[in-house]
Design a protein around this motif. Sequence first.
Motif, mmCIF file in Angstrom:
data_model
loop_
_atom_site.group_PDB
_atom_site.id
_atom_site.type_symbol
_atom_site.label_atom_id
_atom_site.label_comp_id
_atom_site.label_asym_id
_atom_site.label_seq_id
_atom_site.Cartn_x
_atom_site.Cartn_y
_atom_site.Cartn_z
ATOM 1 N N VAL B 85 62.884 16.832 37.187
ATOM 2 C CA VAL B 85 62.120 16.092 36.191
ATOM 3 C C VAL B 85 61.351 14.951 36.866
ATOM 4 C CG1 VAL B 85 62.316 14.565 34.176
ATOM 5 C CG2 VAL B 85 63.745 16.632 34.343
ATOM 6 N N VAL B 86 60.110 14.751 36.418
ATOM 7 C CA VAL B 86 59.339 13.580 36.838
ATOM 8 C C VAL B 86 59.106 12.732 35.593
ATOM 9 C CG1 VAL B 86 57.217 12.716 37.889
ATOM 10 C CG2 VAL B 86 58.176 14.906 38.648
ATOM 11 N N ASN B 87 59.663 11.550 35.581
ATOM 12 C CA ASN B 87 59.467 10.649 34.451
ATOM 13 C C ASN B 87 58.257 9.772 34.691
ATOM 14 O OD1 ASN B 87 61.820 11.288 32.759
ATOM 15 N ND2 ASN B 87 62.958 10.602 34.581
ATOM 16 N N VAL B 88 57.353 9.739 33.714
ATOM 17 C CA VAL B 88 56.137 8.952 33.866
ATOM 18 C C VAL B 88 56.274 7.662 33.083
ATOM 19 C CG1 VAL B 88 53.618 8.947 33.622
ATOM 20 C CG2 VAL B 88 54.834 11.097 34.083
ATOM 21 N N ASP B 89 56.185 6.559 33.793
ATOM 22 C CA ASP B 89 56.322 5.262 33.166
ATOM 23 C C ASP B 89 55.021 4.864 32.468
ATOM 24 O OD1 ASP B 89 58.192 2.738 33.214
ATOM 25 O OD2 ASP B 89 56.120 2.038 33.499
ATOM 26 N N GLU B 90 55.164 4.208 31.346
ATOM 27 C CA GLU B 90 53.989 3.842 30.543
ATOM 28 C C GLU B 90 53.014 2.940 31.321
ATOM 29 O OE1 GLU B 90 53.441 2.663 25.847
ATOM 30 O OE2 GLU B 90 55.354 2.331 26.880
ATOM 31 N N TYR B 98 47.568 10.099 35.501
ATOM 32 C CA TYR B 98 48.138 11.454 35.478
ATOM 33 C C TYR B 98 48.892 11.824 36.735
ATOM 34 C CZ TYR B 98 44.943 11.726 31.555
ATOM 35 O OH TYR B 98 44.292 11.472 30.396
ATOM 36 N N ILE B 99 49.959 12.617 36.497
ATOM 37 C CA ILE B 99 50.686 13.217 37.617
ATOM 38 C C ILE B 99 51.090 14.621 37.223
ATOM 39 C CG2 ILE B 99 52.916 12.261 36.870
ATOM 40 C CD1 ILE B 99 53.600 12.153 39.962
ATOM 41 N N LEU B 100 50.992 15.544 38.177
ATOM 42 C CA LEU B 100 51.561 16.879 38.015
ATOM 43 C C LEU B 100 52.338 17.159 39.286
ATOM 44 C CD1 LEU B 100 48.638 18.958 36.457
ATOM 45 C CD2 LEU B 100 50.740 18.225 35.312
ATOM 46 N N GLY B 101 53.303 18.074 39.200
ATOM 47 C CA GLY B 101 54.106 18.351 40.369
ATOM 48 C C GLY B 101 54.509 19.795 40.446
ATOM 49 N N SER B 258 59.014 25.354 38.809
ATOM 50 C CA SER B 258 58.324 24.375 37.973
ATOM 51 C C SER B 258 59.096 23.057 37.937
ATOM 52 C CB SER B 258 58.156 24.916 36.555
ATOM 53 O OG SER B 258 59.429 25.116 35.982
ATOM 54 N N VAL B 259 58.384 22.009 37.590
ATOM 55 C CA VAL B 259 59.019 20.734 37.325
ATOM 56 C C VAL B 259 58.631 20.313 35.908
ATOM 57 C CG1 VAL B 259 58.997 19.997 39.742
ATOM 58 C CG2 VAL B 259 57.109 19.352 38.249
ATOM 59 N N VAL B 260 59.423 19.436 35.334
ATOM 60 C CA VAL B 260 59.107 18.943 33.998
ATOM 61 C C VAL B 260 58.538 17.535 34.141
ATOM 62 C CG1 VAL B 260 60.005 18.424 31.698
ATOM 63 C CG2 VAL B 260 61.040 20.249 33.088
ATOM 64 N N VAL B 261 57.313 17.367 33.670
ATOM 65 C CA VAL B 261 56.691 16.041 33.748
ATOM 66 C C VAL B 261 56.799 15.416 32.371
ATOM 67 C CG1 VAL B 261 54.622 14.737 34.361
ATOM 68 C CG2 VAL B 261 55.107 16.915 35.505
ATOM 69 N N LYS B 262 57.574 14.332 32.286
ATOM 70 C CA LYS B 262 57.822 13.702 30.994
ATOM 71 C C LYS B 262 56.958 12.479 30.813
ATOM 72 C CE LYS B 262 62.454 15.364 30.003
ATOM 73 N NZ LYS B 262 63.899 15.082 30.036
ATOM 74 N N TYR B 263 55.884 12.636 30.029
ATOM 75 C CA TYR B 263 55.078 11.484 29.630
ATOM 76 C C TYR B 263 55.769 10.860 28.438
ATOM 77 C CZ TYR B 263 51.311 13.032 32.691
ATOM 78 O OH TYR B 263 50.575 13.374 33.773
ATOM 79 N N VAL B 264 55.266 9.722 27.991
ATOM 80 C CA VAL B 264 55.926 9.042 26.891
ATOM 81 C C VAL B 264 55.894 9.894 25.629
ATOM 82 C CG1 VAL B 264 55.980 6.940 25.500
ATOM 83 C CG2 VAL B 264 55.250 6.839 27.891
ATOM 84 N N HIS B 265 54.749 10.517 25.404
ATOM 85 C CA HIS B 265 54.612 11.250 24.154
ATOM 86 C C HIS B 265 54.656 12.750 24.294
ATOM 87 C CE1 HIS B 265 53.932 7.498 22.172
ATOM 88 N NE2 HIS B 265 52.941 7.220 23.009
#
Lengths: 508, 555
Positions: B85-90, B98-101, B258-265
């Motif tokens: 998981v990649v957590n994206v900070d606000e 943007y980030i993708l992985g 795959s990885v999961v990119v978690k944006y806030v929304h």
Amino acid sequence: MPHLSVNERKTLLALRRLGGRASVSDVAATSGLIDAAVMRATLSLTSKGLVRVHERGMNVVSITDEGLSYAKEGLPERRLLNSLLKLGGEARPEEAAKHARLNEGLLQIALGWLLKKGWANLYRPELRHPYHVLSTSREQPLGEDERLLSLLSEKGPLTVESLSEGLRKAVEVLRRRGIVNVKRKVERELELTEEGWRLVRRGIRLIEEVSQLTPELIATGRWRDVKLKRFDVLAPGPALHPGRAHPLQRIIQEIREVFLEMGFTEVRGPLVETAFWNFDALFQPQDHPAREMQDTFYLAEPSVGELMDVERVKRVAKVHEDGWITGSSGWRYSWDFEEAKRLVLRTHTTATTIRYLAEHKKPPIRVFSIDRVYRNEKVDYKHLAEFHQIEGIIMDKGVTFRDLLGVMKEFHRKLGLRKVLFRPTYFPYTEPSAQAMAYLEKKRAWLELCGMGVFRPEVLAPLDVKHPVLAWGAGLERLAMLKLGVEDVRLLYKNDLRWVRGTPVCLW
Amino acid sequence: MPVVTLHQERFSELVGRPLTAEEMAKWLPWIGLDVEEVGRDYVRVEYSPNRVDFSSHVGVARAFKGLMELEVGLPQYEVKEGDIVVNVDESIGEVRPYILGAVVKGLKLDEDVVKELMEMQEDLHWGVGRNRKKASIGVHDLNAVEPPFAYTTADPDAVKFVPLGWAKEASLREILAKHEKGLAFRHLINWALRYPLLIDKRNEVLSMPPIVNGELTRVSPRTKDVFIDVTGPDFNAVTKCLNVFVTALADLGGVVESVVVKYVHQELISPDLRPSTVRLRLDYARRLLGLRITERKAVECLNRCRLGAKAIEGGVLEVSIPAYRIDILHEVDLVEELAIGYGYYRLKPKMPATITVGEQHPTSKLVNFVRQIMIGLGFTEAMNFTLTNEAIHYAKMRGARGKPIRLANPVSSEYSMMREELLPSLLKNLADNVHESYPQRLFEVSDVLRIEPKAETRSERRPHVAGVSAYANASYTEARCIVDSLLNNLGVKRWKIKATRHPSFIPGRVASIYIGRKKVGVLGEVHPEVLNNFGIGNPVAAFEMDLEPLMKFKR
């Protein structure tokens, strides 16, 4: 017959007239040449074996200054005798001298010679007569000495040996009287050799030799009487530099002719262009690397231009952003109006052809341009900041990519390139695109000359161009370097006279 | 144009059959590569900047196999479901949102491959990322860090790590100020209060996007599993970079997870390597190419270009485009693919049927007449640049500084403005030729440029003619004879010469040329100070004339 100069001919002819042997002065007199000219001619005639020279010592008698006055007025004794006769045959010497206008000195000389020649007597009539009387009875004929004197004054110096015996004796008498001089002299006599005789018997034509044919010779017809001197036709003349077109210009004209023969119309557009026409109208995204400062010359003054047709500008903007109605995805960014207004030095002539297309919508259209373009490049042997681009476009109903290949093949053929291949390549505003590769027999190498393609719908739609547009372009300098055998592109614009003058006007 | 060197042995291995360098050079152009150099065991090719997928051996081999029909159709890319998981900070939203992985496992790397991956990364940075502005890529040794990862921001002075190539750790601010990459790219983030940072579970730094990676995750030939991050403000560019890079690794034999990119929304599963589809109307392709081609044949051609294609309705193909093909914007791009698959070499050239009549531009006509007369007068043509500088144009000519068109970004002091007159360059030409034989008579008939506030481009180009005659006896009289002869032979009727003053000419030996009431030029004997300035040792008779009024006059 050996080659003879005019003076040599004259000398030979004079010698013949003088019986084959004569002195230099006689030859000179007969030929009308001066002595020195005869001597020069003789020198070369001797070397050709036509004339032999004999040298002979002799005495030459000539008149002195004193003698000259005697020659004019007569010898003093002759003048005294003449006066005496006029005075009645008898007079006092002083009286006769006065009559003859002889001074005291001359009287003594005259008296001496008068008596010595026995032309008069001098006596005292009576023993105690106070003075002597001079008396003569008759006139006297001219003596040899007087004849010599008049001969010399008439003819100038004479050789003693050529005179009669009487005159020879007179020479001696007059020499002692200081009236003539005798000098020893070497005389050259010229004689025709066997060979010389053969030649003169065959006949020698006497013709004047001339270097320059003059208007006067032509007008008078005298050119018939002279010989036009033979020139050394192998000698090179001084270098001549004709007025001429620049070698690069020759090539431009050649390519213009190809276009015109193929039915293309020449167009000319601004060198300073808005980024809109130079890039945006050609679907070049505003963040494209080619638009950056290091590739394009932007202007400081004036820095922005005008965008004329606002609706057209909006359509171009839309195409960039999302493809508008073309079905294209577009470049997906926010298009900037201000960026499009910036002025640049056009980086390709397509800026001009696309302008033409925007204004001329009726098919068929065939236009071309060979004109200046600019790139912000560091100048070196391969790159220039300013150069020429060759460009052609066709807009017509139903023209295809294959038509483009056909036109290109013909274009190359007209430039003398018969073997042409087309391979895929990429240009931002054409699709499909191709690169022509032409085979150069001389270099046994493939040359990439023209890039080409069909304009993208994203370019045509915003300008409301309804028919396919075939386009191609090439760098002029690359072709010129090959044709002119130039290795360093900078030479093309150096105007080095050694190179310009040395490059043939006619290029094959 | 970017360049890639293809080694014969490696390339053969990837293609799956032995090839010589010559054979490679013979066939590579037909997939759109430009052969620069053919070595004994390598070929150097140039590729178009829109085909970043050609920046590696695998990418070229992929296309090459299609062309040679060794492997055709759409390449399949499987993405195994991974759990990283990649957590994206606000807070990142304002700097580089943007980030993708992706994760790629089981790679067999060597020095060459690692080097090639770096080069590919740079090509993507330049071509798609616009020099990292829109997107940038980081490649990490997965086993050196511990997921989950966080894409966040940090205070420039609060965090320290060892950047790639350095032995010591440094603060983010120090790296920006001193590291080679920091200096090159700091303008992309130094305006922000907090800098972007990619960290792992233990707060170890993977990278400081888009500047530099940490030494910790350096990829070596021994690396087996990698984590790839792509960051940037342009989601489209970020996606493209990731897809091109990951597909290349997959073709190298890696297994993509795959990885999961978690944006806030929202949550994204990355990478998405599914092909996109574009419709191609066969009629459109036929019309554009001038080629009668059957549906079946068209499908074959597209397959050779590694595209999937199937007929969906009358005359329409649905074309599947692999994730690495980021250059397809429009249906028209598929027409070119079809032509490439068909083979350009098999397209028969033909001539358009329409007949047109060619015509010279009126300016060219006039200019050519002038050229002809000047050559007839014994002058040699010079061709000079329109780019020039103030020193030659004004100072050496004894003229006052004018208001010319000036460049904003001159490449050298030699070119800073556009010429307004031709004579200065002709005098420069004389100065460059002082060792050649005299007389020297040069002319130029070409454009000058001027500011014209009323024009759309705020400028105008005008054709001028100028001539110089240099030799021991050059004088005003000669200039006068030439101008008379030129004007008379151009058929100009109402011209006059009037005495004038001009700083570049000798007083009393200079005059203006008038046509009607319009002053069109100048002629005279060049001022000795000007000759000194240029270093010309002979007197010079000269003239210059604007030809634009003649264009109007003729009509």
